[in-house]
Design a protein around this motif. Sequence first.
Motif, mmCIF file in Angstrom:
data_model
loop_
_atom_site.group_PDB
_atom_site.id
_atom_site.type_symbol
_atom_site.label_atom_id
_atom_site.label_comp_id
_atom_site.label_asym_id
_atom_site.label_seq_id
_atom_site.Cartn_x
_atom_site.Cartn_y
_atom_site.Cartn_z
ATOM 1 N N ARG A 53 -14.182 77.877 13.561
ATOM 2 C CA ARG A 53 -14.069 79.057 14.424
ATOM 3 C C ARG A 53 -15.106 78.882 15.530
ATOM 4 N N SER A 54 -14.678 79.075 16.761
ATOM 5 C CA SER A 54 -15.554 78.894 17.919
ATOM 6 C C SER A 54 -15.428 80.082 18.847
ATOM 7 N N VAL A 55 -16.526 80.359 19.559
ATOM 8 C CA VAL A 55 -16.495 81.391 20.589
ATOM 9 C C VAL A 55 -16.118 80.740 21.918
ATOM 10 N N ARG A 56 -15.678 81.560 22.849
ATOM 11 C CA ARG A 56 -15.205 81.093 24.155
ATOM 12 C C ARG A 56 -16.260 80.205 24.825
ATOM 13 N N GLY A 57 -15.819 79.057 25.336
ATOM 14 C CA GLY A 57 -16.691 78.133 26.042
ATOM 15 C C GLY A 57 -17.268 77.020 25.195
ATOM 16 N N VAL A 58 -17.240 77.166 23.867
ATOM 17 C CA VAL A 58 -17.775 76.138 22.976
ATOM 18 C C VAL A 58 -16.963 74.852 23.132
ATOM 19 N N VAL A 59 -17.664 73.727 23.168
ATOM 20 C CA VAL A 59 -17.026 72.411 23.100
ATOM 21 C C VAL A 59 -17.418 71.786 21.777
ATOM 22 N N ARG A 60 -16.432 71.299 21.053
ATOM 23 C CA ARG A 60 -16.650 70.527 19.829
ATOM 24 C C ARG A 60 -16.071 69.145 20.099
ATOM 25 N N GLY A 61 -16.924 68.143 20.088
ATOM 26 C CA GLY A 61 -16.460 66.788 20.343
ATOM 27 C C GLY A 61 -17.219 66.206 21.512
ATOM 28 N N MET A 62 -16.919 65.027 21.772
ATOM 29 C CA MET A 62 -15.799 64.194 21.343
ATOM 30 C C MET A 62 -16.205 63.422 20.077
ATOM 31 N N HIS A 63 -15.373 63.475 19.044
ATOM 32 C CA HIS A 63 -15.695 62.887 17.751
ATOM 33 C C HIS A 63 -14.679 61.817 17.378
ATOM 34 N N VAL A 64 -15.191 60.762 16.765
ATOM 35 C CA VAL A 64 -14.371 59.683 16.226
ATOM 36 C C VAL A 64 -15.149 59.120 15.040
ATOM 37 N N ARG A 65 -14.459 58.403 14.159
ATOM 38 C CA ARG A 65 -15.142 57.800 13.015
ATOM 39 C C ARG A 65 -15.072 56.289 13.102
ATOM 40 N N SER A 66 -16.155 55.642 12.707
ATOM 41 C CA SER A 66 -16.175 54.183 12.654
ATOM 42 C C SER A 66 -15.472 53.734 11.375
ATOM 43 N N GLY A 67 -15.488 52.443 11.122
ATOM 44 C CA GLY A 67 -14.827 51.912 9.930
ATOM 45 C C GLY A 67 -13.320 52.031 10.062
ATOM 46 N N ALA A 68 -12.683 52.552 9.027
ATOM 47 C CA ALA A 68 -11.221 52.689 9.031
ATOM 48 C C ALA A 68 -10.746 53.846 9.907
#
Length: 182
Positions: A53-68
């Motif tokens: 859950r995020s409030v207006r304007g929040v940025v989550r990311g940029m996310h990626v995972r290493s390995g597989a």
Amino acid sequence: MDVIQVPRIDGALLFMPTPHVDERGFFSRTFDRDVVARAGLDPDAFVQDSISRSVRGVVRGMHVRSGAGEAKLVRCSYGAVFDVVVDLRPHSPTYRNTEFFDLTGDNQVTVYVPAGCAHGFQALTDPSDVSYRIDRAHDPSEDVSIRFDDTDLGIPWPLPVTLMSERDKAAATLAMATARLS
């Protein structure tokens, strides 16, 4: 439920449900095992469901995972988000392509993000709930964060960024992140 290939990100899919709307609100199927299987994905591969859950304007990311890596189904279950996927798979025909999606609680569209692609979003409403269905258990040692404002990504975030996690504030540049992923 229709399934549409995302042309700019090889292997990415949009699952487009048909919400049934009446005076009470709506009902929508958000996951259908048979539709997922016909789209070429293993519906039993998803091992974790999460919600943010995020409030207006929040940025989550940029996310990626290493390995597989990590494949995921992402849907805005309430509110609205500006969703971003970046292909970081070096051998992909769409390597370094970026695609943007308007995901809303009203349309209930789900984006399939293939393993090796970075993902992030900005909340456009207060609040915005995003639901994830992920194909691997979380291993924090594989987390890779990329600066949301990296000029090599050139993401046109629609709102000023109001908040982000400490992890995202300290995120690597795209160049540093891709070096870690290879």
